[in-house]
Motif scaffolding. Structure first.
Motif, PDB file in Angstrom:
ATOM      1  N   ILE A  55       0.862  -1.186   0.000  1.00 51.39           N
ATOM      2  CA  ILE A  55       0.000   0.000   0.000  1.00 51.39           C
ATOM      3  C   ILE A  55       0.891   1.226   0.000  1.00 51.39           C
ATOM      4  O   ILE A  55       1.787   1.340   0.833  1.00 51.39           O
ATOM      5  CB  ILE A  55      -0.920   0.024   1.244  1.00 51.39           C
ATOM      6  N   ARG A  56       0.632   2.123  -0.904  1.00 49.71           N
ATOM      7  CA  ARG A  56       1.412   3.363  -0.959  1.00 49.71           C
ATOM      8  C   ARG A  56       0.552   4.509  -0.430  1.00 49.71           C
ATOM      9  O   ARG A  56      -0.564   4.723  -0.891  1.00 49.71           O
ATOM     10  CB  ARG A  56       1.842   3.663  -2.381  1.00 49.71           C
ATOM     11  N   CYS A  57       1.083   5.210   0.533  1.00 51.92           N
ATOM     12  CA  CYS A  57       0.413   6.369   1.113  1.00 51.92           C
ATOM     13  C   CYS A  57       1.381   7.542   1.071  1.00 51.92           C
ATOM     14  O   CYS A  57       2.577   7.368   1.245  1.00 51.92           O
ATOM     15  CB  CYS A  57       0.018   6.099   2.563  1.00 51.92           C
ATOM     16  N   SER A  58       0.837   8.695   0.884  1.00 51.53           N
ATOM     17  CA  SER A  58       1.733   9.855   0.831  1.00 51.53           C
ATOM     18  C   SER A  58       1.665  10.634   2.132  1.00 51.53           C
ATOM     19  O   SER A  58       0.603  10.814   2.713  1.00 51.53           O
ATOM     20  CB  SER A  58       1.354  10.759  -0.347  1.00 51.53           C
ATOM     21  N   ASP A  59       2.826  11.035   2.585  1.00 53.94           N
ATOM     22  CA  ASP A  59       2.982  11.952   3.716  1.00 53.94           C
ATOM     23  C   ASP A  59       2.185  11.566   4.955  1.00 53.94           C
ATOM     24  O   ASP A  59       1.380  12.345   5.469  1.00 53.94           O
ATOM     25  CB  ASP A  59       2.611  13.380   3.290  1.00 53.94           C
ATOM     26  N   LEU A  60       2.408  10.368   5.467  1.00 50.28           N
ATOM     27  CA  LEU A  60       1.787   9.979   6.722  1.00 50.28           C
ATOM     28  C   LEU A  60       2.690  10.399   7.872  1.00 50.28           C
ATOM     29  O   LEU A  60       3.865  10.055   7.898  1.00 50.28           O
ATOM     30  CB  LEU A  60       1.587   8.460   6.792  1.00 50.28           C
ATOM     31  N   GLN A 119       0.475   7.143  10.835  1.00 48.86           N
ATOM     32  CA  GLN A 119       0.944   5.788  10.549  1.00 48.86           C
ATOM     33  C   GLN A 119       0.402   4.811  11.577  1.00 48.86           C
ATOM     34  O   GLN A 119      -0.076   3.735  11.236  1.00 48.86           O
ATOM     35  CB  GLN A 119       2.477   5.724  10.547  1.00 48.86           C
ATOM     36  N   THR A 120       0.464   5.197  12.840  1.00 47.73           N
ATOM     37  CA  THR A 120      -0.024   4.342  13.921  1.00 47.73           C
ATOM     38  C   THR A 120      -1.524   4.093  13.758  1.00 47.73           C
ATOM     39  O   THR A 120      -1.985   2.957  13.873  1.00 47.73           O
ATOM     40  CB  THR A 120       0.266   4.987  15.296  1.00 47.73           C
ATOM     41  N   PHE A 123      -3.267   4.308  10.994  1.00 43.98           N
ATOM     42  CA  PHE A 123      -3.461   3.524   9.784  1.00 43.98           C
ATOM     43  C   PHE A 123      -3.188   2.041  10.043  1.00 43.98           C
ATOM     44  O   PHE A 123      -3.959   1.168   9.635  1.00 43.98           O
ATOM     45  CB  PHE A 123      -2.557   4.059   8.671  1.00 43.98           C
ATOM     46  N   LEU A 124      -2.088   1.753  10.746  1.00 46.37           N
ATOM     47  CA  LEU A 124      -1.756   0.359  11.054  1.00 46.37           C
ATOM     48  C   LEU A 124      -2.802  -0.281  11.957  1.00 46.37           C
ATOM     49  O   LEU A 124      -3.158  -1.448  11.774  1.00 46.37           O
ATOM     50  CB  LEU A 124      -0.373   0.272  11.693  1.00 46.37           C
ATOM     51  N   GLN A 125      -3.313   0.470  12.909  1.00 46.57           N
ATOM     52  CA  GLN A 125      -4.366  -0.064  13.782  1.00 46.57           C
ATOM     53  C   GLN A 125      -5.624  -0.390  12.989  1.00 46.57           C
ATOM     54  O   GLN A 125      -6.260  -1.421  13.191  1.00 46.57           O
ATOM     55  CB  GLN A 125      -4.693   0.930  14.912  1.00 46.57           C
ATOM     56  N   SER A 126      -5.990   0.484  12.057  1.00 46.49           N
ATOM     57  CA  SER A 126      -7.183   0.226  11.247  1.00 46.49           C
ATOM     58  C   SER A 126      -6.980  -0.990  10.338  1.00 46.49           C
ATOM     59  O   SER A 126      -7.904  -1.764  10.108  1.00 46.49           O
ATOM     60  CB  SER A 126      -7.584   1.460  10.430  1.00 46.49           C
ATOM     61  N   LEU A 127      -5.745  -1.178   9.836  1.00 48.86           N
ATOM     62  CA  LEU A 127      -5.449  -2.373   9.037  1.00 48.86           C
ATOM     63  C   LEU A 127      -5.593  -3.637   9.878  1.00 48.86           C
ATOM     64  O   LEU A 127      -6.162  -4.636   9.423  1.00 48.86           O
ATOM     65  CB  LEU A 127      -4.029  -2.311   8.479  1.00 48.86           C
ATOM     66  N   GLN A 179       3.778  -9.331   8.885  1.00 53.97           N
ATOM     67  CA  GLN A 179       4.900  -8.400   8.902  1.00 53.97           C
ATOM     68  C   GLN A 179       4.463  -7.093   8.273  1.00 53.97           C
ATOM     69  O   GLN A 179       3.796  -7.080   7.250  1.00 53.97           O
ATOM     70  CB  GLN A 179       6.065  -8.985   8.119  1.00 53.97           C
ATOM     71  N   VAL A 180       4.844  -5.998   8.887  1.00 54.37           N
ATOM     72  CA  VAL A 180       4.556  -4.672   8.350  1.00 54.37           C
ATOM     73  C   VAL A 180       5.879  -3.952   8.196  1.00 54.37           C
ATOM     74  O   VAL A 180       6.696  -3.931   9.113  1.00 54.37           O
ATOM     75  CB  VAL A 180       3.616  -3.878   9.287  1.00 54.37           C
ATOM     76  N   GLU A 181       6.075  -3.395   7.038  1.00 55.30           N
ATOM     77  CA  GLU A 181       7.298  -2.658   6.776  1.00 55.30           C
ATOM     78  C   GLU A 181       6.920  -1.297   6.231  1.00 55.30           C
ATOM     79  O   GLU A 181       6.188  -1.194   5.257  1.00 55.30           O
ATOM     80  CB  GLU A 181       8.139  -3.406   5.755  1.00 55.30           C
TER      81      GLU A 181
END
Length: 129
Positions: free
Chosen positions: A92-97, A102-103, A105-109, A122-124
């Motif tokens: 997933i590409r996101c701009s300017d998080l 980021q935190t 976004f990762l929680q929602s994922l 794994q999340v990178e």
């Protein structure tokens, strides 16, 4: 160990120390590994195999169907047992998080993946250049 030896024999290959060592390393890992990572793990276990030997063994095992390989985009090829290669990669590409975004976004994922019973292994996060 006997199971790995039987798999090698069933594939029509001779049971050799390098083949057993490479399969043993992959059996101990939950993640897919590159040839260089396999080589590094072998060195950590005091197994003296050259990088060329590891490349050759991995290639033979892939041809024999004992290992599966995949390469995503331009990354290095990774290897694991065929039944474990069904891991899917999502990019997933996101701009300017910001760090806070980021935190969030990762929680929602994580919530979304849990809802659909998908394991998030794994999340990178890579900063864009």
């Amino acid at each position: 160990m006997l199971e790995l030896q039987q798999k090698i024999k069933q594939a029509g290959l001779r049971v050799t120390h390098p083949r057993m060592a490479v399969l043993s390393i992959l059996a101990q890992q939950s993640d897919d590994l590159t040839v260089k990572q396999i080589y590094q793990q072998l060195n950590l276990q005091q197994q003296q195999l050259s990088l060329a030997t590891v490349y050759r063994v991995v290639s033979d095992l892939v041809v024999a169907g004992l290992l599966a390989s995949y390469q995503f985009h331009r990354a290095e090829t990774k290897f694991n047992f065929p039944n474990l290669s069904k891991i899917q990669l999502l990019q997933i590409r996101c701009s300017d998080l910001t760090t806070q975004k980021q935190t969030q976004f990762l929680q929602s994922l994580k919530v979304l993946f849990n809802q659909y019973q998908v394991d998030l292994m794994q999340v990178e996060i890579k900063e864009s250049a």
